[in-house]
Design a protein around this motif. Structure first.
Motif, PDB file in Angstrom:
ATOM      1  N   VAL A 160       1.053  -1.031  -0.287  1.00 54.30           N
ATOM      2  CA  VAL A 160       0.092   0.191   0.081  1.00 54.30           C
ATOM      3  C   VAL A 160       0.769   1.325  -0.248  1.00 54.30           C
ATOM      4  CG1 VAL A 160      -2.174   1.129   1.219  1.00 54.30           C
ATOM      5  CG2 VAL A 160      -1.887  -1.424   1.785  1.00 54.30           C
ATOM      6  N   ARG A 161       0.652   2.082  -1.191  1.00 54.20           N
ATOM      7  CA  ARG A 161       1.082   3.555  -1.157  1.00 54.20           C
ATOM      8  C   ARG A 161       0.288   4.221  -0.766  1.00 54.20           C
ATOM      9  NH1 ARG A 161       5.507   3.229  -4.870  1.00 54.20           N
ATOM     10  NH2 ARG A 161       6.233   0.978  -4.494  1.00 54.20           N
ATOM     11  N   ALA A 162      -0.892   4.449  -0.390  1.00 49.38           N
ATOM     12  CA  ALA A 162      -1.858   5.692   0.160  1.00 49.38           C
ATOM     13  C   ALA A 162      -3.231   4.809  -0.016  1.00 49.38           C
ATOM     14  CB  ALA A 162      -1.499   7.066  -0.932  1.00 49.38           C
ATOM     15  N   ALA A 163      -3.460   5.393   1.301  1.00 47.49           N
ATOM     16  CA  ALA A 163      -5.001   4.719   1.783  1.00 47.49           C
ATOM     17  C   ALA A 163      -6.089   6.035   1.761  1.00 47.49           C
ATOM     18  CB  ALA A 163      -5.116   3.907   2.988  1.00 47.49           C
ATOM     19  N   GLY A 164      -7.020   5.828   1.146  1.00 48.89           N
ATOM     20  CA  GLY A 164      -8.331   6.851   0.897  1.00 48.89           C
ATOM     21  C   GLY A 164      -9.364   6.959   2.782  1.00 48.89           C
ATOM     22  N   VAL A 165      -9.788   8.077   3.433  1.00 45.63           N
ATOM     23  CA  VAL A 165      -9.992   8.160   4.829  1.00 45.63           C
ATOM     24  C   VAL A 165     -11.424   7.882   4.926  1.00 45.63           C
ATOM     25  CG1 VAL A 165     -10.475   9.585   7.465  1.00 45.63           C
ATOM     26  CG2 VAL A 165      -7.255   8.804   5.674  1.00 45.63           C
ATOM     27  N   ASN A 166     -12.249   7.394   5.182  1.00 46.96           N
ATOM     28  CA  ASN A 166     -13.452   7.314   5.195  1.00 46.96           C
ATOM     29  C   ASN A 166     -13.877   7.888   6.110  1.00 46.96           C
ATOM     30  OD1 ASN A 166     -14.083   7.197   2.373  1.00 46.96           O
ATOM     31  ND2 ASN A 166     -13.448   5.194   2.872  1.00 46.96           N
ATOM     32  N   PHE A 167     -15.284   8.480   6.234  1.00 45.39           N
ATOM     33  CA  PHE A 167     -16.391   8.184   7.553  1.00 45.39           C
ATOM     34  C   PHE A 167     -16.508   7.091   8.543  1.00 45.39           C
ATOM     35  CE2 PHE A 167     -20.934   8.438   9.330  1.00 45.39           C
ATOM     36  CZ  PHE A 167     -20.641   9.364  10.601  1.00 45.39           C
ATOM     37  N   ARG A 168     -16.489   6.097   8.373  1.00 47.40           N
ATOM     38  CA  ARG A 168     -16.750   4.903   8.493  1.00 47.40           C
ATOM     39  C   ARG A 168     -15.420   4.470   9.437  1.00 47.40           C
ATOM     40  NH1 ARG A 168     -13.743   0.269   8.688  1.00 47.40           N
ATOM     41  NH2 ARG A 168     -15.323  -1.243   9.363  1.00 47.40           N
ATOM     42  N   ASP A 169     -14.418   4.938   8.912  1.00 48.52           N
ATOM     43  CA  ASP A 169     -12.952   4.729   9.998  1.00 48.52           C
ATOM     44  C   ASP A 169     -12.917   5.622  10.900  1.00 48.52           C
ATOM     45  OD1 ASP A 169     -11.694   3.153   7.570  1.00 48.52           O
ATOM     46  OD2 ASP A 169     -11.611   5.143   6.801  1.00 48.52           O
ATOM     47  N   VAL A 170     -13.385   7.286  10.800  1.00 48.73           N
ATOM     48  CA  VAL A 170     -13.641   7.417  12.079  1.00 48.73           C
ATOM     49  C   VAL A 170     -14.926   8.103  12.881  1.00 48.73           C
ATOM     50  CG1 VAL A 170     -14.925  10.026  12.715  1.00 48.73           C
ATOM     51  CG2 VAL A 170     -13.697   9.793  10.769  1.00 48.73           C
ATOM     52  N   LEU A 171     -16.213   6.274  12.474  1.00 51.45           N
ATOM     53  CA  LEU A 171     -16.518   6.170  13.702  1.00 51.45           C
ATOM     54  C   LEU A 171     -16.482   5.101  14.013  1.00 51.45           C
ATOM     55  CD1 LEU A 171     -19.756   6.183  11.295  1.00 51.45           C
ATOM     56  CD2 LEU A 171     -19.587   7.748  12.890  1.00 51.45           C
ATOM     57  N   VAL A 172     -15.243   3.754  13.364  1.00 48.47           N
ATOM     58  CA  VAL A 172     -14.562   2.606  13.745  1.00 48.47           C
ATOM     59  C   VAL A 172     -14.159   3.950  14.837  1.00 48.47           C
ATOM     60  CG1 VAL A 172     -13.549   0.800  14.038  1.00 48.47           C
ATOM     61  CG2 VAL A 172     -14.892   0.877  12.322  1.00 48.47           C
ATOM     62  N   GLY A 173     -13.073   4.289  14.445  1.00 51.08           N
ATOM     63  CA  GLY A 173     -11.751   4.892  15.730  1.00 51.08           C
ATOM     64  C   GLY A 173     -13.162   4.884  17.310  1.00 51.08           C
ATOM     65  N   LEU A 174     -14.092   5.354  16.834  1.00 55.61           N
ATOM     66  CA  LEU A 174     -14.739   6.103  18.178  1.00 55.61           C
ATOM     67  C   LEU A 174     -15.070   5.425  18.646  1.00 55.61           C
ATOM     68  CD1 LEU A 174     -15.811   9.671  16.680  1.00 55.61           C
ATOM     69  CD2 LEU A 174     -14.232   9.537  18.897  1.00 55.61           C
ATOM     70  N   GLY A 175     -15.584   4.224  17.884  1.00 48.36           N
ATOM     71  CA  GLY A 175     -16.441   2.473  19.225  1.00 48.36           C
ATOM     72  C   GLY A 175     -17.870   3.024  18.220  1.00 48.36           C
ATOM     73  N   MET A 176     -18.612   3.595  17.404  1.00 45.88           N
ATOM     74  CA  MET A 176     -19.316   3.930  17.638  1.00 45.88           C
ATOM     75  C   MET A 176     -19.974   2.209  16.053  1.00 45.88           C
ATOM     76  SD  MET A 176     -19.887   6.350  19.497  1.00 45.88           S
ATOM     77  CE  MET A 176     -21.451   6.460  19.008  1.00 45.88           C
ATOM     78  N   VAL A 177     -19.298   1.772  15.844  1.00 45.75           N
ATOM     79  CA  VAL A 177     -19.927   0.233  15.233  1.00 45.75           C
ATOM     80  C   VAL A 177     -19.723  -0.852  15.971  1.00 45.75           C
ATOM     81  CG1 VAL A 177     -19.975  -0.101  12.531  1.00 45.75           C
ATOM     82  CG2 VAL A 177     -18.963   1.897  13.104  1.00 45.75           C
ATOM     83  N   PRO A 178     -21.008  -1.327  16.623  1.00 45.72           N
ATOM     84  CA  PRO A 178     -20.656  -2.000  17.813  1.00 45.72           C
ATOM     85  C   PRO A 178     -19.736  -3.578  16.637  1.00 45.72           C
ATOM     86  CG  PRO A 178     -22.271  -0.903  17.986  1.00 45.72           C
ATOM     87  CD  PRO A 178     -21.870  -0.281  17.036  1.00 45.72           C
ATOM     88  N   GLY A 179     -18.753  -3.938  17.598  1.00 48.00           N
ATOM     89  CA  GLY A 179     -18.557  -5.206  16.772  1.00 48.00           C
ATOM     90  C   GLY A 179     -16.928  -5.248  15.879  1.00 48.00           C
ATOM     91  N   GLN A 180     -17.539  -4.324  15.456  1.00 46.62           N
ATOM     92  CA  GLN A 180     -16.481  -3.357  13.814  1.00 46.62           C
ATOM     93  C   GLN A 180     -15.191  -3.143  14.486  1.00 46.62           C
ATOM     94  OE1 GLN A 180     -18.168  -2.018  10.394  1.00 46.62           O
ATOM     95  NE2 GLN A 180     -20.155  -2.511  10.873  1.00 46.62           N
ATOM     96  N   THR A 181     -13.507  -3.984  13.250  1.00 46.40           N
ATOM     97  CA  THR A 181     -12.990  -3.318  13.572  1.00 46.40           C
ATOM     98  C   THR A 181     -12.333  -2.685  12.630  1.00 46.40           C
ATOM     99  OG1 THR A 181     -11.744  -5.094  13.903  1.00 46.40           O
ATOM    100  CG2 THR A 181     -12.358  -4.066  16.177  1.00 46.40           C
ATOM    101  N   GLY A 182     -11.192  -2.634  12.294  1.00 48.72           N
ATOM    102  CA  GLY A 182     -10.612  -2.402  10.926  1.00 48.72           C
ATOM    103  C   GLY A 182     -10.224  -0.980  10.153  1.00 48.72           C
ATOM    104  N   LEU A 183      -9.139  -0.142   9.912  1.00 47.60           N
ATOM    105  CA  LEU A 183      -9.894   0.852   9.553  1.00 47.60           C
ATOM    106  C   LEU A 183      -9.418   0.993   8.143  1.00 47.60           C
ATOM    107  CD1 LEU A 183      -8.243   2.617  12.828  1.00 47.60           C
ATOM    108  CD2 LEU A 183     -10.266   2.503  11.812  1.00 47.60           C
ATOM    109  N   GLY A 184      -9.571   2.151   6.863  1.00 48.45           N
ATOM    110  CA  GLY A 184      -8.741   1.582   6.016  1.00 48.45           C
ATOM    111  C   GLY A 184      -9.409   0.792   4.899  1.00 48.45           C
ATOM    112  N   GLY A 185     -10.892   1.096   4.069  1.00 53.55           N
ATOM    113  CA  GLY A 185     -11.572   0.353   3.184  1.00 53.55           C
ATOM    114  C   GLY A 185     -10.656   0.647   2.100  1.00 53.55           C
TER     115      GLY A 185
END
Length: 795
Positions: free
Chosen positions: A61-86
């Motif tokens: 990987v040379r570059a990765a896009g940031v999405n709204f889901r990454d922020v939600l996962v980082g704040l623990g707002m998506v129960p049961g989900q982990t993993g950043l960078g889609g």
């Protein structure tokens, strides 16, 4: 205000997000611990090195896009989900069985699984070639945003030429993609965004007649008038609540609303009944489209990009080591277009590291440290004298005994052509993986005694050589590019104006390289205890003067540890200085340089925060030992400190006790992160709406005191009032659900609340007052509250 630079403790804000390890490629960023963005940390992922299955591809990987889901996962707002960078872009390094359209070495972009790290594994169907001339940053910004918009507008809405489309939040990643796609399809585009981003809409070619605010419901009337009362054919929606209702009313007969925000999902049958002739569709890109369809669409988009019919979005890039800052920037809705993380190359233990000033005191220390701590085996040590330098043969023998394969060469790094030849001559079997620029000379003199010759003598081996190294390696994939700068360029140093200028250039070059997506750190060194060619002339008087100014000498081991920390931290120009804060604090306040004042203030704040941020039991004990007024002060300090951290400030003084959170810049996501921080510090279970219900730091501090010190709260002067409220609450519980008295009681309580807040009507203050619907807030999920809080705390 006039702002001047300040030194602050680097702390752990970015430290450790990038660094060497036993498997330098088998890690990625993920969430751990408390649901705050500070707990985005590197985690091992050895599975990325496992043999590939059928249809799988391994990507560097040379570059990765940031999405709204990454922020939600980082704040623990998506129960049961982990993993950043889609999503991301990079180079194929391995392919599994049955992969036919992708080869090793291909530059690709696509939907990746957990892309915030050096390696990712994905389905080959989710990849497409990067268009010619594109950077990895541009490619990483495209997949999710453009696939979401393309699938919605073409696959689901069937948007046709001549139709009209309303795109909400049009300055974000999906929004900018949707605008470009809708225009390509021949549709008339209307758009909303917050008022502060209307200049961006204007730059996108969306004139005043085709735009409206996404922060209030006036957009319905504005756009209905703009369409001559007809309304629009398609709405691409990411808003919630009454904004959805207003959008549905804007749709003409046969209109289609596509719900991609999913924070306020409606029943399609209810929508059909309420809005005859209108269709409503909730969609999720990955789940609904599937890998075959996604791959086909991605290749379609690639052809449109390659032909120039579509343009990549505007991109702002951050180093992966500063992912927390990027996620916070996203959460505060400060961005337009796409945010992208540059993923660094690992330092290859089998590659070559070039060290300028390699036979000097500092160069020797660095060379040995790289062998011992970084497992580097191939060293290219450069100096003017080469093997004729004092001690060069002994250095060569010593490094060889450590297991390295060093070379010492004589090169004048002030000569650009010589530097180009030096870099080009590195053994391709062990390609250049890092540069450490430690060369430099002094020619001290007062400013009035400086001459062009003196400036050139110092400038050439430090600044000019750095520029030559930058130019010669700009096209290489380096794992490190470290420049040895000096605190003289940051704090000043008597008689070293020329040296300070040369080092300030290196600091600026590091920032420039990072902006280009290249690795760089310029370490502004304080005094090393080991005398070098540049510090050996300092006598006891010089050292005493420096000590009085708060600068102490650091050991070689300590300095090398700081070099590692600087590489891992990610900031382009850190200062590595051993400061004696007690000596500085003893100086008269009016004589202390402005540069150091925040540093000392932070030291005090840090100690105080450590006390208020203790586990709940310790905090309760601390509060129980002090009067009520001191309890409030302690908790207010806690709230202000945590609020400042969420907003990216280094000092709690940036957050006033009585300024409303909405005026401080809080919105739904930042409000949730503040809740998470306070919950972790106090051990209390706090609702996601705590910022909404208590509009100022002082109000939250009062609420925390009531919860943490209930006994004292009851014995305070307000105890009789709370006793009456307890009796009222018991009486209210006896009311049946549909009793008419409930409505009358709600209105009476609203009137009492207005009196409590100085009798000012709610409409005048902007404060929210409880209604009979407030009970639903406690039962609502955090996701369901996002748009609700946004409307109450507009950004």
């Amino acid at each position: 205000r006039v702002l001047v630079p300040r030194l602050v403790h680097a702390g752990a804000g970015g430290a450790g997000l990038v660094g060497p390890g036993e498997q330098p490629e088998a890690w990625r960023l993920d969430t751990a611990g408390t649901a705050t963005l500070e707990n985005v940390v590197p985690v091992p992922c050895p599975e990325v090195l496992e043999p590939l299955g059928a249809g799988q591809v391994r990507i560097a990987v040379r570059a990765a896009g940031v999405n709204f889901r990454d922020v939600l996962v980082g704040l623990g707002m998506v129960p049961g989900q982990t993993g950043l960078g889609g999503e991301g872009a990079g180079v194929v390094v391995d392919i599994g069985p049955e992969v036919t359209h992708v080869s090793v070495g291909d530059r690709v972009m696509g939907v990746l699984d957990q892309a915030f790290g050096p390696l990712a594994v994905t389905d080959a169907r989710l990849l497409a070639p990067i268009p010619d001339g594109w950077s990895f940053r541009q490619a990483a910004a495209v997949p999710v945003a453009y696939l979401t918009a393309w699938y919605g507008l073409t696959g689901l809405a069937g948007l046709r030429p001549g139709e009209s489309v309303l795109i909400h939040a049009a300055t974000g990643g999906v929004g900018t993609a949707a605008v470009g796609i809708a225009r390509h399809l021949g549709a008339e585009v209307y758009a909303t965004a917050s008022p502060g981003k209307h200049a961006v809409l204007d730059a996108m070619g969306i004139d005043e007649a085709h735009r409206a605010s996404s922060r209030d419901l006036d957009f319905e009337a504005t756009l209905r008038e703009a369409t001559g009362g007809r309304g629009v054919d398609v709405v691409l929606n990411s808003l919630a609540g009454p904004f959805v209702d207003a959008s549905l009313r804007l749709l003409r007969e046969g209109g289609r609303l596509l719900e991609m925000g999913k924070t306020d999902i409606r029943d399609p049958e209810f929508i059909t009944a309420e809005h005859p002739g209108v269709s409503y569709r909730v969609y999720d890109l990955i789940t609904d489209a599937g890998p075959d369809r996604l791959g086909h669409m991605l290749r379609e988009l690639g052809e449109l990009f390659a032909s120039g019919l579509l343009e990549p979005p505007p991109v702002r890039a951050w180093p992966l080591s500063r992912a927390r800052e990027a996620l916070r920037y996203f959460s505060q809705a400060k961005h337009t277009g796409k945010l992208v993380l540059d993923v660094p190359a690992p330092v290859d233990p089998d590659g070559t590291v070039l060290i300028t000033g390699g036979t000097g005191t500092l160069g020797r220390h660095v060379a040995e440290h790289l062998v011992r701590a970084w497992n580097i085996r191939h060293l290219l040590l450069v100096s003017r004298s080469g093997m004729d330098a004092p001690g060069a043969p002994e250095l060569l023998a010593h490094l060889t005994d450590l297991g390295a394969e060093p070379r010492i060469v004589a090169v004048d790094v002030t000569d650009g052509a010589a530097v180009n030849d030096l870099v080009a001559g590195v053994d391709p079997a062990h390609p250049l993986t890092g540069v450490v620029h430690a060369a430099g000379v002094l020619d001290d003199a007062m400013v009035t005694s400086q001459t062009p010759e003196r400036l050139a003598r110092v400038w050439a081996p430090k600044a000019a050589a750095a520029a030559h190294l930058h130019a010669a390696t700009a096209q290489l994939r380096l794992g490190m590019f470290v420049m040895f700068s000096s605190a003289a360029g940051v704090m000043g140093s008597p008689g070293q104006a020329n040296y300070a200028a040369a080092n300030a250039y290196c600091d600026a070059l590091a920032t420039h390289r990072q902006a280009m997506g290249l690795p760089a750190v310029s370490v502004a060194w304080g005094l090393w205890a080991d005398a070098s060619g540049m510090t050996g002339h300092l006598d006891e008087a010089d050292l005493a003067r420096m000590s009085r100014s708060g600068i102490a000498a650091m050991s070689g081991d300590q300095a090398l540890g700081l070099m590692d920390a600087a590489c891992w931290h990610g900031a382009p120009q850190p200062a590595a200085v051993q400061l004696d804060l007690r000596s500085l604090a003893a100086q008269p306040a009016d004589t202390l340089p402005a540069l150091l004042r925040t540093l000392l203030a932070n030291g005090t704040t840090t100690r105080r925060t450590a006390a208020t941020g203790a586990p709940a039991a310790g905090l309760v004990a601390q509060l129980a030992a002090v009067p009520v007024e001191e309890q409030h002060r302690i908790l207010l300090t806690l709230v202000r400190t945590q609020a400042a951290a969420v907003l990216g400030h280094t000092d709690a003084g940036a957050v006033s006790a009585d300024t409303p959170f909405k005026d401080l810049g809080f919105d739904s996501l930042t409000g949730v992160e503040l809740r998470n921080r306070l919950a972790a510090a106090t051990g209390l279970r706090l609702p996601a709406t705590v910022v909404f219900r208590h509009p100022t730091p002082s109000a939250i501090a009062a609420e925390l005191r009531e919860k943490l010190c209930p006994a004292q709260a009851e014995t305070s002067a307000s105890a009789p009032v709370f006793g009456e409220l307890d009796r009222l609450e018991a009486a209210m519980a006896r009311l049946v659900p549909h009793d008419e008295a409930r409505d009358r009681l709600a209105k009476r309580l609203e009137a009492l609340l207005w009196r409590l807040t100085d009798g000012t009507p709610a409409e005048a203050t902007g404060r929210h007052h409880p209604t009979s619907d407030d009970g639903a807030l406690d039962a609502a999920s955090d996701d369901e509250l996002f748009e609700f809080i946004d409307r109450e705390l507009p950004s």
